[in-house]
Design an enzyme around this catalytic site. Structure first.
Site, PDB file in Angstrom:
ATOM      1  N   ASP A 164       0.905  -1.065  -0.237  1.00  0.00           N
ATOM      2  CA  ASP A 164       0.285  -0.487  -0.299  1.00  0.00           C
ATOM      3  C   ASP A 164       0.841   1.116   0.251  1.00  0.00           C
ATOM      4  O   ASP A 164       0.065   2.267   0.133  1.00  0.00           O
ATOM      5  CB  ASP A 164      -0.469   0.098   1.189  1.00  0.00           C
ATOM      6  CG  ASP A 164      -0.334  -0.282   2.293  1.00  0.00           C
ATOM      7  OD1 ASP A 164       1.152   0.162   2.240  1.00  0.00           O
ATOM      8  OD2 ASP A 164      -0.667   0.095   3.384  1.00  0.00           O
ATOM      9  N   GLU A 217       1.867   4.494   7.513  1.00  0.00           N
ATOM     10  CA  GLU A 217       1.263   3.518   6.719  1.00  0.00           C
ATOM     11  C   GLU A 217       0.113   5.519   5.451  1.00  0.00           C
ATOM     12  O   GLU A 217       0.185   6.279   6.080  1.00  0.00           O
ATOM     13  CB  GLU A 217      -0.680   2.925   8.005  1.00  0.00           C
ATOM     14  CG  GLU A 217      -0.029   1.942   8.142  1.00  0.00           C
ATOM     15  CD  GLU A 217       0.418   1.190   7.446  1.00  0.00           C
ATOM     16  OE1 GLU A 217      -0.404   0.858   6.324  1.00  0.00           O
ATOM     17  OE2 GLU A 217       0.628  -0.129   8.176  1.00  0.00           O
TER      18      GLU A 217
END
Length: 258
Positions: free
Chosen positions: A134, A141
């Site tokens: 990702d 993140e």
């Protein structure tokens, strides 16, 4: 940013070790990442230490992250992991390897203290990085601030599930980590990101050719004055400008360092 493409993961590891060796010899401060991608590079550096006398005695090292709530000697702490996989096989001093303090009473202060410790050491000369599917680096993140310091982050549920194999049960996996932020990482003088496998191809394309965005935290490397991305052919399959990257490296001046 320089994109370096090699045929196999093994060649990626060799190229990374070639880049790191002069830094090691110069007594540089190293930024170390855990995970599967850097393992081949660490194994090659260990081999050079054992067979060619490459010494780490004058180096310092800083880890990217640490679980919150695990003691350093816990088998699954990132400090213990980097010891097991790399530093206990070379001659770096134990006290020269630092990790964030995941047992601190005040985690926010521990993050600030870690950044200060890095600054007081003169900064990181070269930071090894992996990349998630990702686009995350460290535990930054998607959605992470592009200028974030070392701080507490909550693990993604998928990360908790993925890491459960290292613990007795999923309930034993810590839910939080103390991770270098994207701002902290950007302060390193040279960023060395490694990626292998087709499952990383979309993330590699986003970091190299997409917009700089919190949606792909690794895209912040586009803003760095000295970032090297080494990938294998499988991880290069989505790159629009792949042929140019190959041409540029083939025509690299002999004096120009990676």
């Amino acid at each position: 940013m320089e994109i370096v493409i090699r045929k196999t993961p093994e060649q990626v590891s060799l190229q990374a070790a070639d880049i790191l060796e002069p830094y090691v010899s110069e007594g540089a401060t190293l930024g170390l990442a855990t995970g599967s991608t850097p393992l081949g590079t660490y194994q090659e550096l260990i081999r050079r230490h054992n067979e060619s006398g490459l010494s780490f005695a004058n180096n310092q090292a800083f880890l990217l992250d640490e679980y919150v709530g695990l003691p350093r000697d816990h088998e699954q702490s990132y400090y213990r992991t980097i010891r097991r996989e790399f530093t206990e096989h070379i001659d770096i001093k134990d006290e020269a390897v630092s990790s964030p303090d995941g047992l601190a009473d005040n985690i926010d202060e521990a993050g600030r203290a870690y950044d200060e410790r890095i600054r007081n050491a003169g900064g990181v000369d070269i930071q090894i990085l992996g990349i998630g599917t990702d686009g995350h680096i460290g535990f930054n993140e998607p959605g992470s601030s592009l200028n974030s310091p070392t701080r507490l982050k909550t693990l993604h549920p998928q990360t908790v599930s993925d890491n459960a194999r290292f613990f007795d049960s999923e309930d034993d996996v810590p839910r939080h980590v103390l991770t270098q932020g994207l701002g902290t990482i950007q302060h390193a003088r040279h960023l060395l990101l490694l990626a292998t496998g087709k499952n990383k191809a979309a993330a590699v394309q986003a970091l190299a050719e997409g917009p700089v965005s919190a949606s792909c935290p690794a895209s912040v490397l586009q803003l760095h004055p000295h970032a090297t991305v080494i990938i294998d052919e499988a991880a290069a399959t989505c790159l629009e400008h792949k042929e140019y990257y190959i041409f540029a490296e083939k025509n690299k001046p002999e004096w120009q360092r990676y």
